[in-house]
Design a protein around this motif. Structure first.
Motif, short mmCIF file in Angstrom:
data_model
loop_
_atom_site.label_atom_id
_atom_site.label_comp_id
_atom_site.label_asym_id
_atom_site.label_seq_id
_atom_site.Cartn_x
_atom_site.Cartn_y
_atom_site.Cartn_z
N THR A 83 8.27 39.24 46.46
CA THR A 83 9.24 40.20 46.96
C THR A 83 10.62 39.94 46.36
OG1 THR A 83 8.00 40.35 49.02
CG2 THR A 83 10.26 41.15 49.06
N GLU A 84 11.02 38.68 46.29
CA GLU A 84 12.31 38.33 45.69
C GLU A 84 12.33 38.67 44.20
OE1 GLU A 84 15.15 37.00 47.02
OE2 GLU A 84 14.25 37.23 49.01
N SER A 85 11.21 38.46 43.52
CA SER A 85 11.16 38.75 42.09
C SER A 85 11.16 40.24 41.82
CB SER A 85 9.90 38.12 41.47
OG SER A 85 9.92 36.73 41.63
N LEU A 86 10.46 41.01 42.64
CA LEU A 86 10.42 42.46 42.45
C LEU A 86 11.79 43.09 42.65
CD1 LEU A 86 7.04 43.49 44.14
CD2 LEU A 86 7.60 43.50 41.71
N ALA A 87 12.61 42.49 43.48
CA ALA A 87 13.95 43.02 43.71
C ALA A 87 14.81 42.92 42.46
CB ALA A 87 14.62 42.29 44.87
N GLN A 88 14.45 42.06 41.53
CA GLN A 88 15.24 41.85 40.32
C GLN A 88 14.70 42.64 39.12
OE1 GLN A 88 15.64 37.67 39.57
NE2 GLN A 88 16.03 37.21 41.72
N GLY A 91 12.16 49.69 37.43
CA GLY A 91 11.08 50.52 37.97
C GLY A 91 9.77 50.42 37.22
N HIS A 92 9.80 50.47 35.88
CA HIS A 92 8.55 50.43 35.12
C HIS A 92 7.89 49.06 35.21
CE1 HIS A 92 11.44 48.86 32.20
NE2 HIS A 92 10.41 48.32 31.54
N GLU A 93 8.68 48.00 35.36
CA GLU A 93 8.11 46.66 35.52
C GLU A 93 7.48 46.51 36.90
OE1 GLU A 93 11.72 44.56 34.69
OE2 GLU A 93 11.05 44.03 32.66
N LYS A 94 8.10 47.12 37.90
CA LYS A 94 7.54 47.10 39.26
C LYS A 94 6.20 47.83 39.30
CE LYS A 94 11.86 46.83 41.82
NZ LYS A 94 12.75 47.50 42.77
#
Length: 177
Positions: A83-88, A91-94
């Motif tokens: 969750t912490e990593s996705l915040a950084q 959009g395409h990487e998520k």
């Protein structure tokens, strides 16, 4: 020992690959903890001639509880770090990591306090009581924590399959470039 807050410690490489490698490493750590607990339980039969069942069987339950507990803590840490990593990420990487994040939302795990509470897990309690009636009442706690161990193995397997899918997607995207 400091606890990592996210998987993006290496800022020089591909962020998605770094996250996938970190989660894969943590999944292996959880699987290793479960396997270690299982192996110790399998070796416990070596102590059967020396220790009475009233001592050996609670120790077996304790080993299962510790290994399943460590795997659950590891699972919650993976979820928090993802969750912490996705915040950084952008959009395409998520979107690439979405299957892994979906596993954490679809297979959300309760806290350890809730898992160890027999009143909140009536199905597992009933199965362990039935097994205890059929085999030996001293086996009831073993069956209960063995059920926890099985749930942990199942969730780590689902997460591992999602990681493999994302790794295949990353390799196919990198081969196109």
């Amino acid at each position: 020992m400091t606890q990592e807050k996210h998987y993006l410690n290496d800022q020089f490489g591909n962020a998605v690959s770094t996250i996938v490698k970190g989660i894969d490493r943590d999944v292996e750590r959880g699987e290793d903890a479960l396997m270690l607990g299982f192996c110790i339980v399998m070796l416990s039969s070596s102590f059967a001639p020396v220790l009475p069942p009233s001592i050996l069987l609670p120790l077996v339950a304790l080993v299962f509880a510790i290994s399943a507990g460590f795997a659950r803590i590891n699972y919650h840490n993976m979820e928090r770090k993802l969750t912490e990593s996705l915040a950084q990420l952008e959009g395409h990487e998520k979107a690439i990591l979405n299957p892994i994040a979906a596993v954490f939302t679809n297979c959300s795990m309760p806290s350890l306090a809730e898992s160890f509470n027999p009143l909140k897990n009536l199905k597992r309690t009933w199965k362990s009581a039935l097994g205890g009636i059929l085999i030996n009442p001293l086996w009831m706690p073993i069956f209960y924590v063995m059920g926890m161990q099985i749930v942990e193995e199942k969730n780590l397997g689902v997460l591992n399959r999602a990681i493999i899918g994302v790794e295949q997607k990353i390799s196919s995207l990198s081969s196109m470039i």
